[in-house]
Design a protein around this motif. Sequence first.
Motif, mmCIF file in Angstrom:
data_model
loop_
_atom_site.group_PDB
_atom_site.id
_atom_site.type_symbol
_atom_site.label_atom_id
_atom_site.label_comp_id
_atom_site.label_asym_id
_atom_site.label_seq_id
_atom_site.Cartn_x
_atom_site.Cartn_y
_atom_site.Cartn_z
ATOM 1 N N LEU A 265 11.862 -12.195 5.623
ATOM 2 C CA LEU A 265 10.341 -13.458 5.409
ATOM 3 C C LEU A 265 10.996 -14.862 5.678
ATOM 4 C CD1 LEU A 265 7.854 -11.419 4.078
ATOM 5 C CD2 LEU A 265 8.570 -11.458 6.212
ATOM 6 N N LEU A 266 11.846 -15.380 4.665
ATOM 7 C CA LEU A 266 12.163 -16.739 4.238
ATOM 8 C C LEU A 266 13.174 -17.216 5.341
ATOM 9 C CD1 LEU A 266 12.496 -18.762 2.529
ATOM 10 C CD2 LEU A 266 14.685 -17.759 1.225
ATOM 11 N N HIS A 267 13.978 -15.975 6.194
ATOM 12 C CA HIS A 267 15.062 -16.535 6.870
ATOM 13 C C HIS A 267 14.357 -16.996 7.920
ATOM 14 C CE1 HIS A 267 18.566 -15.282 4.974
ATOM 15 N NE2 HIS A 267 18.189 -15.360 4.320
ATOM 16 N N ALA A 268 13.306 -16.536 8.826
ATOM 17 C CA ALA A 268 12.038 -16.151 9.721
ATOM 18 C C ALA A 268 11.591 -18.015 9.369
ATOM 19 C CB ALA A 268 11.419 -15.246 10.092
ATOM 20 N N ARG A 269 11.005 -17.836 8.879
ATOM 21 C CA ARG A 269 9.994 -19.518 8.047
ATOM 22 C C ARG A 269 11.196 -19.932 8.393
ATOM 23 N NH1 ARG A 269 7.659 -18.759 2.172
ATOM 24 N NH2 ARG A 269 7.116 -20.801 2.976
ATOM 25 N N LEU A 270 12.613 -20.755 8.210
ATOM 26 C CA LEU A 270 13.991 -21.548 8.252
ATOM 27 C C LEU A 270 13.968 -21.531 9.507
ATOM 28 C CD1 LEU A 270 15.399 -21.065 4.587
ATOM 29 C CD2 LEU A 270 15.012 -22.281 5.161
ATOM 30 N N LEU A 271 14.065 -20.781 10.442
ATOM 31 C CA LEU A 271 13.845 -20.180 11.651
ATOM 32 C C LEU A 271 13.395 -21.183 12.905
ATOM 33 C CD1 LEU A 271 16.816 -17.284 11.730
ATOM 34 C CD2 LEU A 271 18.020 -19.731 11.372
ATOM 35 N N ALA A 272 12.060 -21.193 12.447
ATOM 36 C CA ALA A 272 10.610 -21.707 12.958
ATOM 37 C C ALA A 272 10.691 -22.582 12.327
ATOM 38 C CB ALA A 272 9.749 -20.493 12.386
#
Length: 507
Positions: A265-272
Amino acid sequence: MTRPSSWTARLPLLFSAMLVAFASAFASAQDTAREFRWAGDAEGGGPFVEASPADPDILVGFDVEIAELIARGLGRTPRFVLVTFTSIDQSITRGDADIGLSGIEDTPARRAVLATTIPYYEFREVLSVRDADRSRFRSLADLAGRRVATLGGTIAYEILLGAEREHGLTAVSYDDDVHPYTDLMLGRVDAVLLDNVLAERRRLTVSGFTIEPESVAIGHYVGVLSASNAPLRDGVNEILRGAMRDGTLERILRKWGVWNTDQPLLHARLLAGEPIAPSVGIDTTDALAKGSRWKAARQYLPSLVRAAAVTLVLSCLSMGLAVVLGVLIASGRVYGNRAVRQALIGYVELMRGTPILLQLFVLYYGIATAVRLPAFAAAFLGLALNYAAYESEIYRGALEAVPRGQLEAARTLGLSERQVLTLIRGPQAFRLALAPMTNDFVALLKDSSLVSVLTVMELTKQTQIFATNLGSWVIPGALCAALYLAMSLPLSALARRLEQRWKRPTL
Protein backbone atom coordinates in the motif's frame (compact mmCIF):
# COMPACT_ATOMS: atom_id res chain seq x y z
CA MET A 1 83.35 24.41 -16.09
CA THR A 2 81.36 25.07 -12.91
CA ARG A 3 80.06 22.04 -11.09
CA PRO A 4 76.32 22.28 -10.39
CA SER A 5 75.34 22.67 -6.76
CA SER A 6 73.78 19.71 -4.92
CA TRP A 7 70.48 21.67 -4.60
CA THR A 8 70.33 22.25 -8.37
CA ALA A 9 71.08 18.59 -9.01
CA ARG A 10 68.13 17.57 -6.85
CA LEU A 11 65.61 19.72 -8.69
CA PRO A 12 64.48 16.95 -11.07
CA LEU A 13 64.00 14.57 -8.14
CA LEU A 14 61.99 17.14 -6.20
CA PHE A 15 59.85 17.89 -9.26
CA SER A 16 59.20 14.17 -9.79
CA ALA A 17 58.22 13.71 -6.13
CA MET A 18 55.78 16.63 -6.38
CA LEU A 19 54.20 15.12 -9.48
CA VAL A 20 53.77 11.78 -7.72
CA ALA A 21 52.23 13.50 -4.68
CA PHE A 22 49.80 15.48 -6.84
CA ALA A 23 48.87 12.36 -8.78
CA SER A 24 48.24 10.42 -5.57
CA ALA A 25 46.12 13.23 -4.12
CA PHE A 26 44.12 13.45 -7.35
CA ALA A 27 43.58 9.67 -7.40
CA SER A 28 42.52 9.74 -3.74
CA ALA A 29 40.05 12.54 -4.46
CA GLN A 30 38.67 10.56 -7.38
CA ASP A 31 38.24 7.48 -5.19
CA THR A 32 36.44 9.55 -2.55
CA ALA A 33 34.16 11.04 -5.21
CA ARG A 34 33.27 7.53 -6.38
CA GLU A 35 32.36 6.45 -2.85
CA PHE A 36 28.84 6.57 -1.47
CA ARG A 37 29.28 7.13 2.26
CA TRP A 38 26.33 6.10 4.35
CA ALA A 39 26.06 6.54 8.09
CA GLY A 40 24.49 4.01 10.43
CA ASP A 41 24.75 2.51 13.89
CA ALA A 42 25.79 -1.13 13.92
CA GLU A 43 25.04 -1.28 17.64
CA GLY A 44 21.37 -1.07 16.76
CA GLY A 45 21.62 -4.60 15.42
CA GLY A 46 19.54 -6.56 12.94
CA PRO A 47 17.54 -6.41 10.88
CA PHE A 48 18.79 -2.85 10.24
CA VAL A 49 22.59 -2.96 10.50
CA GLU A 50 24.63 -5.59 12.32
CA ALA A 51 27.89 -7.51 12.09
CA SER A 52 27.55 -10.81 10.26
CA PRO A 53 27.65 -13.82 12.63
CA ALA A 54 29.89 -15.57 10.11
CA ASP A 55 32.33 -12.66 9.72
CA PRO A 56 32.22 -9.72 12.18
CA ASP A 57 34.02 -7.54 9.62
CA ILE A 58 31.04 -7.75 7.24
CA LEU A 59 27.85 -5.77 7.84
CA VAL A 60 24.43 -7.23 7.05
CA GLY A 61 20.85 -5.99 7.35
CA PHE A 62 18.13 -4.54 5.16
CA ASP A 63 19.49 -0.99 5.54
CA VAL A 64 22.89 -2.32 4.42
CA GLU A 65 21.33 -3.78 1.28
CA ILE A 66 19.32 -0.63 0.61
CA ALA A 67 22.53 1.41 0.85
CA GLU A 68 24.19 -0.97 -1.62
CA LEU A 69 21.16 -0.68 -3.91
CA ILE A 70 21.39 3.12 -3.91
CA ALA A 71 25.16 3.06 -4.44
CA ARG A 72 24.77 0.79 -7.50
CA GLY A 73 22.13 3.10 -8.92
CA LEU A 74 24.50 6.04 -8.52
CA GLY A 75 27.46 4.14 -9.95
CA ARG A 76 29.42 4.44 -6.71
CA THR A 77 30.99 2.14 -4.13
CA PRO A 78 29.22 2.05 -0.73
CA ARG A 79 31.29 2.81 2.35
CA PHE A 80 29.86 2.48 5.84
CA VAL A 81 30.51 5.27 8.38
CA LEU A 82 29.84 4.27 11.99
CA VAL A 83 27.83 6.96 13.79
CA THR A 84 25.85 6.67 17.03
CA PHE A 85 22.16 6.57 16.20
CA THR A 86 21.32 9.75 18.11
CA SER A 87 24.07 11.67 16.28
CA ILE A 88 23.28 10.63 12.69
CA ASP A 89 21.34 13.81 11.87
CA GLN A 90 24.14 16.07 13.12
CA SER A 91 26.78 13.94 11.40
CA ILE A 92 24.98 14.23 8.07
CA THR A 93 24.64 18.00 8.47
CA ARG A 94 28.39 18.41 9.01
CA GLY A 95 29.21 16.24 5.99
CA ASP A 96 30.59 13.07 7.58
CA ALA A 97 28.48 10.96 5.19
CA ASP A 98 26.23 11.40 2.17
CA ILE A 99 23.17 9.74 3.69
CA GLY A 100 22.00 8.33 7.00
CA LEU A 101 20.25 4.94 6.98
CA SER A 102 19.58 3.09 10.22
CA GLY A 103 15.84 2.85 10.85
CA ILE A 104 15.58 6.65 10.83
CA GLU A 105 12.05 7.91 11.40
CA ASP A 106 10.35 10.49 9.20
CA THR A 107 9.42 13.47 11.41
CA PRO A 108 8.48 17.11 10.83
CA ALA A 109 11.65 18.27 12.58
CA ARG A 110 13.84 16.21 10.24
CA ARG A 111 12.04 17.50 7.16
CA ALA A 112 12.55 21.06 8.37
CA VAL A 113 16.36 20.83 8.66
CA LEU A 114 17.38 17.92 6.40
CA ALA A 115 16.66 16.58 2.92
CA THR A 116 14.72 13.38 3.58
CA THR A 117 14.10 10.67 1.01
CA ILE A 118 10.73 9.16 0.25
CA PRO A 119 9.75 6.52 2.84
CA TYR A 120 10.97 3.04 2.02
CA TYR A 121 9.26 1.22 4.91
CA GLU A 122 6.08 1.73 6.94
CA PHE A 123 6.08 0.66 10.59
CA ARG A 124 3.57 0.65 13.42
CA GLU A 125 4.20 1.82 16.97
CA VAL A 126 2.95 -1.07 19.11
CA LEU A 127 2.56 -1.79 22.81
CA SER A 128 4.23 -4.86 24.30
CA VAL A 129 3.06 -6.10 27.69
CA ARG A 130 3.64 -9.18 29.83
CA ASP A 131 1.46 -12.14 28.85
CA ALA A 132 -0.39 -11.90 32.15
CA ASP A 133 -1.29 -8.25 31.44
CA ARG A 134 -2.44 -8.55 27.84
CA SER A 135 -6.12 -8.17 28.77
CA ARG A 136 -5.44 -5.26 31.20
CA PHE A 137 -3.14 -3.00 29.17
CA ARG A 138 -4.45 -2.64 25.63
CA SER A 139 -3.80 1.08 25.15
CA LEU A 140 -1.85 3.97 26.65
CA ALA A 141 -4.98 5.07 28.52
CA ASP A 142 -4.93 1.75 30.39
CA LEU A 143 -1.41 2.48 31.66
CA ALA A 144 -2.24 5.46 33.88
CA GLY A 145 0.21 5.53 36.78
CA ARG A 146 2.39 2.87 35.12
CA ARG A 147 5.92 2.96 33.69
CA VAL A 148 6.24 2.59 29.92
CA ALA A 149 9.63 2.08 28.28
CA THR A 150 10.91 3.15 24.88
CA LEU A 151 13.99 4.42 23.04
CA GLY A 152 14.94 8.03 23.66
CA GLY A 153 14.86 10.45 20.74
CA THR A 154 12.16 8.54 18.86
CA ILE A 155 8.56 9.18 17.84
CA ALA A 156 7.53 6.65 20.49
CA TYR A 157 9.23 8.72 23.19
CA GLU A 158 7.45 11.87 22.01
CA ILE A 159 4.14 10.00 22.08
CA LEU A 160 4.82 8.90 25.65
CA LEU A 161 5.64 12.47 26.70
CA GLY A 162 2.20 13.45 25.45
CA ALA A 163 0.66 10.47 27.21
CA GLU A 164 2.31 11.55 30.48
CA ARG A 165 0.26 14.72 30.39
CA GLU A 166 -2.91 13.12 29.04
CA HIS A 167 -3.02 9.77 30.84
CA GLY A 168 -0.62 10.16 33.79
CA LEU A 169 1.79 7.37 32.85
CA THR A 170 5.58 7.63 33.26
CA ALA A 171 7.82 7.52 30.18
CA VAL A 172 11.11 5.64 30.73
CA SER A 173 13.84 6.27 28.16
CA TYR A 174 16.47 3.67 27.19
CA ASP A 175 19.59 3.87 25.03
CA ASP A 176 18.95 0.52 23.32
CA ASP A 177 16.04 -1.73 22.39
CA VAL A 178 17.24 -4.77 24.38
CA HIS A 179 16.84 -3.67 28.00
CA PRO A 180 13.29 -2.29 27.70
CA TYR A 181 12.05 -5.83 27.08
CA THR A 182 14.26 -7.49 29.69
CA ASP A 183 13.13 -4.90 32.24
CA LEU A 184 9.54 -5.56 31.19
CA MET A 185 9.98 -9.21 32.13
CA LEU A 186 11.74 -8.24 35.39
CA GLY A 187 8.79 -6.02 36.33
CA ARG A 188 10.70 -2.75 36.27
CA VAL A 189 8.37 -1.37 33.60
CA ASP A 190 4.77 -2.30 32.76
CA ALA A 191 4.85 -1.91 28.97
CA VAL A 192 7.14 -1.09 26.04
CA LEU A 193 6.21 1.20 23.15
CA LEU A 194 8.38 0.66 20.07
CA ASP A 195 7.89 -0.02 16.40
CA ASN A 196 6.77 -3.46 15.24
CA VAL A 197 10.15 -4.26 13.64
CA LEU A 198 11.96 -3.91 16.97
CA ALA A 199 9.20 -5.65 18.92
CA GLU A 200 9.10 -8.67 16.58
CA ARG A 201 12.88 -8.93 16.62
CA ARG A 202 13.04 -8.88 20.41
CA ARG A 203 10.30 -11.53 20.69
CA LEU A 204 12.71 -13.97 19.04
CA THR A 205 15.05 -13.80 22.05
CA VAL A 206 12.82 -12.73 24.97
CA SER A 207 9.75 -14.79 25.81
CA GLY A 208 6.79 -13.97 28.02
CA PHE A 209 5.42 -10.80 26.45
CA THR A 210 2.60 -10.06 24.04
CA ILE A 211 2.45 -7.45 21.27
CA GLU A 212 -0.97 -5.80 21.37
CA PRO A 213 -2.69 -5.87 17.94
CA GLU A 214 -3.86 -2.24 17.97
CA SER A 215 -1.32 0.28 16.63
CA VAL A 216 -0.60 3.40 18.64
CA ALA A 217 0.77 5.29 15.61
CA ILE A 218 2.05 4.80 12.06
CA GLY A 219 5.52 5.89 10.96
CA HIS A 220 8.05 5.51 8.15
CA TYR A 221 11.75 4.90 7.73
CA VAL A 222 13.61 7.33 5.47
CA GLY A 223 17.12 8.24 4.47
CA VAL A 224 18.43 11.65 5.54
CA LEU A 225 20.79 13.91 3.59
CA SER A 226 22.01 17.42 4.30
CA ALA A 227 19.69 20.21 3.22
CA SER A 228 22.25 21.33 0.61
CA ASN A 229 22.28 17.84 -0.91
CA ALA A 230 18.75 17.95 -2.32
CA PRO A 231 19.87 17.00 -5.89
CA LEU A 232 21.41 13.77 -4.58
CA ARG A 233 18.25 13.15 -2.54
CA ASP A 234 16.18 13.44 -5.71
CA GLY A 235 18.42 10.87 -7.42
CA VAL A 236 18.08 8.52 -4.44
CA ASN A 237 14.30 8.87 -4.60
CA GLU A 238 14.26 7.77 -8.23
CA ILE A 239 16.37 4.72 -7.37
CA LEU A 240 13.99 3.81 -4.53
CA ARG A 241 10.95 4.20 -6.79
CA GLY A 242 12.62 1.99 -9.37
CA ALA A 243 13.27 -0.65 -6.69
CA MET A 244 9.60 -0.50 -5.72
CA ARG A 245 8.48 -0.97 -9.33
CA ASP A 246 10.72 -3.93 -10.16
CA GLY A 247 10.31 -5.67 -6.79
CA THR A 248 13.92 -5.29 -5.65
CA LEU A 249 12.93 -3.51 -2.44
CA GLU A 250 10.31 -6.16 -1.71
CA ARG A 251 12.90 -8.93 -2.13
CA ILE A 252 15.24 -7.18 0.32
CA LEU A 253 12.52 -6.72 2.93
CA ARG A 254 11.25 -10.28 2.52
CA LYS A 255 14.77 -11.61 2.94
CA TRP A 256 14.97 -9.91 6.35
CA GLY A 257 11.49 -10.96 7.42
CA VAL A 258 10.02 -7.46 7.66
CA TRP A 259 7.76 -7.46 4.60
CA ASN A 260 4.07 -7.23 5.50
CA THR A 261 0.76 -6.09 4.07
CA ASP A 262 1.48 -2.44 4.89
CA GLN A 263 4.32 -2.20 2.38
CA PRO A 264 2.44 -2.75 -0.95
CA LEU A 265 0.00 0.00 0.00
CA LEU A 266 2.85 2.37 0.81
CA HIS A 267 4.64 1.59 -2.47
CA ALA A 268 1.45 2.06 -4.46
CA ARG A 269 0.86 5.48 -2.90
CA LEU A 270 4.43 6.58 -3.59
CA LEU A 271 4.41 5.35 -7.20
CA ALA A 272 1.11 7.19 -7.73
CA GLY A 273 2.81 10.40 -6.60
CA GLU A 274 0.82 10.71 -3.40
CA PRO A 275 2.61 12.72 -0.69
CA ILE A 276 3.29 10.91 2.58
CA ALA A 277 2.94 12.99 5.74
CA PRO A 278 5.58 12.65 8.46
CA SER A 279 4.78 11.16 11.85
CA VAL A 280 4.23 13.65 14.64
CA GLY A 281 5.27 13.25 18.26
CA ILE A 282 5.80 16.78 19.56
CA ASP A 283 5.54 18.93 16.43
CA THR A 284 8.11 21.72 16.28
CA THR A 285 7.72 22.33 12.55
CA ASP A 286 6.03 25.73 12.80
CA ALA A 287 8.69 27.13 15.06
CA LEU A 288 11.46 25.73 12.88
CA ALA A 289 9.85 27.02 9.71
CA LYS A 290 9.71 30.51 11.20
CA GLY A 291 13.40 30.27 11.99
CA SER A 292 12.88 30.40 15.75
CA ARG A 293 14.33 27.35 17.45
CA TRP A 294 13.86 29.14 20.75
CA LYS A 295 10.10 28.74 20.35
CA ALA A 296 10.59 25.02 19.90
CA ALA A 297 12.94 25.03 22.88
CA ARG A 298 10.18 26.30 25.15
CA GLN A 299 8.41 22.97 24.80
CA TYR A 300 11.46 21.15 26.14
CA LEU A 301 12.69 23.65 28.76
CA PRO A 302 10.51 22.28 31.60
CA SER A 303 11.86 18.79 30.89
CA LEU A 304 15.43 20.12 30.99
CA VAL A 305 14.81 21.83 34.34
CA ARG A 306 13.32 18.63 35.80
CA ALA A 307 16.29 16.64 34.50
CA ALA A 308 18.68 19.19 36.04
CA ALA A 309 16.92 18.73 39.38
CA VAL A 310 17.40 14.94 39.08
CA THR A 311 21.09 15.51 38.30
CA LEU A 312 21.57 17.79 41.29
CA VAL A 313 19.75 15.58 43.79
CA LEU A 314 21.52 12.45 42.55
CA SER A 315 24.93 14.14 42.69
CA CYS A 316 24.40 15.54 46.20
CA LEU A 317 23.20 12.22 47.60
CA SER A 318 25.99 10.26 45.91
CA MET A 319 28.67 12.70 47.05
CA GLY A 320 27.34 12.62 50.61
CA LEU A 321 27.64 8.84 50.77
CA ALA A 322 31.00 8.93 48.95
CA VAL A 323 32.40 11.33 51.58
CA VAL A 324 31.23 9.14 54.47
CA LEU A 325 32.61 5.97 52.89
CA GLY A 326 35.79 7.77 51.85
CA VAL A 327 36.45 8.90 55.43
CA LEU A 328 35.90 5.37 56.72
CA ILE A 329 38.17 3.84 54.08
CA ALA A 330 40.90 6.43 54.66
CA SER A 331 40.71 5.94 58.43
CA GLY A 332 40.91 2.18 57.99
CA ARG A 333 44.00 2.49 55.80
CA VAL A 334 45.72 4.82 58.28
CA TYR A 335 44.70 3.17 61.55
CA GLY A 336 43.68 -0.38 60.60
CA ASN A 337 45.69 -3.58 60.87
CA ARG A 338 47.36 -5.23 57.89
CA ALA A 339 44.34 -7.32 56.88
CA VAL A 340 42.02 -4.29 56.94
CA ARG A 341 44.49 -2.19 54.96
CA GLN A 342 44.89 -4.88 52.30
CA ALA A 343 41.14 -5.32 51.92
CA LEU A 344 40.58 -1.57 51.59
CA ILE A 345 43.44 -1.24 49.10
CA GLY A 346 41.80 -3.99 47.04
CA TYR A 347 38.49 -2.12 47.05
CA VAL A 348 40.09 1.17 46.02
CA GLU A 349 42.03 -0.42 43.18
CA LEU A 350 38.96 -2.32 41.97
CA MET A 351 36.83 0.85 41.86
CA ARG A 352 39.55 2.96 40.25
CA GLY A 353 40.69 0.27 37.85
CA THR A 354 37.34 -0.57 36.24
CA PRO A 355 35.07 1.77 34.23
CA ILE A 356 32.24 3.37 36.18
CA LEU A 357 29.91 2.46 33.32
CA LEU A 358 30.69 -1.23 33.89
CA GLN A 359 30.02 -0.84 37.60
CA LEU A 360 26.64 0.76 36.89
CA PHE A 361 25.69 -2.06 34.51
CA VAL A 362 26.64 -4.69 37.10
CA LEU A 363 24.59 -3.01 39.82
CA TYR A 364 21.48 -2.56 37.69
CA TYR A 365 21.51 -5.44 35.22
CA GLY A 366 24.16 -7.88 36.43
CA ILE A 367 22.64 -8.62 39.84
CA ALA A 368 19.02 -8.12 38.76
CA THR A 369 18.17 -11.80 39.17
CA ALA A 370 19.17 -11.60 42.85
CA VAL A 371 18.54 -7.95 43.78
CA ARG A 372 16.32 -5.70 41.63
CA LEU A 373 17.51 -2.24 42.50
CA PRO A 374 15.41 0.68 41.25
CA ALA A 375 17.19 2.71 38.59
CA PHE A 376 17.75 5.75 40.82
CA ALA A 377 19.02 3.60 43.70
CA ALA A 378 21.47 1.77 41.41
CA ALA A 379 22.70 5.08 40.01
CA PHE A 380 23.09 6.53 43.51
CA LEU A 381 25.02 3.53 44.81
CA GLY A 382 27.14 3.19 41.67
CA LEU A 383 28.34 6.79 41.74
CA ALA A 384 28.84 6.77 45.51
CA LEU A 385 30.83 3.53 45.61
CA ASN A 386 33.03 4.64 42.74
CA TYR A 387 33.75 8.11 44.07
CA ALA A 388 34.30 6.80 47.61
CA ALA A 389 37.51 5.18 46.33
CA TYR A 390 38.80 8.49 45.00
CA GLU A 391 37.70 10.42 48.07
CA SER A 392 39.47 7.97 50.34
CA GLU A 393 42.78 8.67 48.63
CA ILE A 394 42.30 12.40 49.10
CA TYR A 395 41.48 12.00 52.79
CA ARG A 396 44.29 9.50 53.39
CA GLY A 397 46.80 11.89 51.84
CA ALA A 398 45.41 14.76 53.91
CA LEU A 399 45.61 12.74 57.15
CA GLU A 400 49.19 11.74 56.46
CA ALA A 401 50.11 15.35 55.58
CA VAL A 402 49.50 16.58 59.13
CA PRO A 403 52.95 17.05 60.74
CA ARG A 404 53.92 14.09 62.89
CA GLY A 405 55.27 16.41 65.58
CA GLN A 406 51.78 17.77 66.25
CA LEU A 407 50.43 14.25 66.68
CA GLU A 408 53.21 13.28 69.08
CA ALA A 409 52.67 16.46 71.09
CA ALA A 410 48.96 15.72 71.40
CA ARG A 411 49.66 12.19 72.58
CA THR A 412 52.19 13.53 75.11
CA LEU A 413 49.46 15.75 76.50
CA GLY A 414 47.41 12.63 77.20
CA LEU A 415 44.93 12.79 74.30
CA SER A 416 43.56 9.48 73.08
CA GLU A 417 43.87 8.45 69.44
CA ARG A 418 40.20 9.33 68.89
CA GLN A 419 40.78 12.79 70.39
CA VAL A 420 43.90 13.25 68.27
CA LEU A 421 41.89 12.41 65.16
CA THR A 422 38.83 14.54 65.95
CA LEU A 423 40.59 17.55 67.53
CA ILE A 424 44.00 17.76 65.85
CA ARG A 425 44.38 15.62 62.76
CA GLY A 426 40.84 15.66 61.35
CA PRO A 427 40.25 19.44 61.17
CA GLN A 428 43.60 20.08 59.50
CA ALA A 429 43.08 17.21 57.07
CA PHE A 430 39.64 18.54 56.16
CA ARG A 431 41.12 21.94 55.31
CA LEU A 432 43.73 20.27 53.10
CA ALA A 433 41.12 18.05 51.40
CA LEU A 434 38.54 20.78 50.75
CA ALA A 435 39.82 21.92 47.34
CA PRO A 436 40.23 18.46 45.75
CA MET A 437 36.95 17.34 47.35
CA THR A 438 35.13 20.26 45.68
CA ASN A 439 36.78 19.38 42.38
CA ASP A 440 35.52 15.80 42.74
CA PHE A 441 31.99 16.98 43.38
CA VAL A 442 31.99 19.04 40.19
CA ALA A 443 33.36 15.99 38.35
CA LEU A 444 30.62 13.83 39.88
CA LEU A 445 28.03 16.36 38.73
CA LYS A 446 29.20 15.77 35.15
CA ASP A 447 29.75 12.01 35.52
CA SER A 448 26.11 11.69 36.54
CA SER A 449 25.38 11.83 32.80
CA LEU A 450 26.45 8.17 32.65
CA VAL A 451 23.44 7.00 34.64
CA SER A 452 21.17 7.48 31.63
CA VAL A 453 22.14 3.91 30.71
CA LEU A 454 20.07 2.87 33.74
CA THR A 455 17.03 4.82 32.44
CA VAL A 456 17.56 7.74 34.84
CA MET A 457 16.55 10.82 32.87
CA GLU A 458 19.30 13.23 33.86
CA LEU A 459 20.24 16.51 32.20
CA THR A 460 22.60 15.33 29.45
CA LYS A 461 20.27 12.56 28.31
CA GLN A 462 17.29 14.91 28.15
CA THR A 463 19.43 17.38 26.18
CA GLN A 464 20.44 14.66 23.74
CA ILE A 465 16.79 13.76 23.13
CA PHE A 466 15.94 17.44 22.73
CA ALA A 467 18.75 17.94 20.19
CA THR A 468 17.76 14.85 18.21
CA ASN A 469 14.16 15.96 17.90
CA LEU A 470 15.08 19.58 17.18
CA GLY A 471 17.74 18.67 14.62
CA SER A 472 20.43 20.86 16.17
CA TRP A 473 22.75 20.88 19.17
CA VAL A 474 23.23 24.66 19.34
CA ILE A 475 20.31 25.70 21.55
CA PRO A 476 20.03 22.44 23.53
CA GLY A 477 23.78 22.48 24.16
CA ALA A 478 23.71 26.10 25.29
CA LEU A 479 20.82 25.47 27.67
CA CYS A 480 22.47 22.34 29.04
CA ALA A 481 25.77 24.15 29.63
CA ALA A 482 23.96 27.02 31.36
CA LEU A 483 22.16 24.62 33.71
CA TYR A 484 25.38 22.77 34.57
CA LEU A 485 27.13 26.08 35.27
CA ALA A 486 24.19 27.21 37.40
CA MET A 487 24.70 24.10 39.52
CA SER A 488 28.50 24.03 39.70
CA LEU A 489 29.51 27.71 39.97
CA PRO A 490 27.80 28.36 43.34
CA LEU A 491 29.53 25.30 44.75
CA SER A 492 32.92 26.49 43.53
CA ALA A 493 32.29 29.95 44.97
CA LEU A 494 31.33 28.45 48.34
CA ALA A 495 34.45 26.29 48.39
CA ARG A 496 36.69 29.30 47.63
CA ARG A 497 35.01 31.25 50.41
CA LEU A 498 35.59 28.45 52.90
CA GLU A 499 39.21 28.12 51.82
CA GLN A 500 39.79 31.82 52.39
CA ARG A 501 38.10 31.64 55.79
CA TRP A 502 40.10 28.65 56.97
CA LYS A 503 43.37 29.56 55.32
CA ARG A 504 46.28 29.25 57.72
CA PRO A 505 47.73 32.68 58.51
CA THR A 506 51.12 33.26 56.92
CA LEU A 507 53.96 34.53 59.11
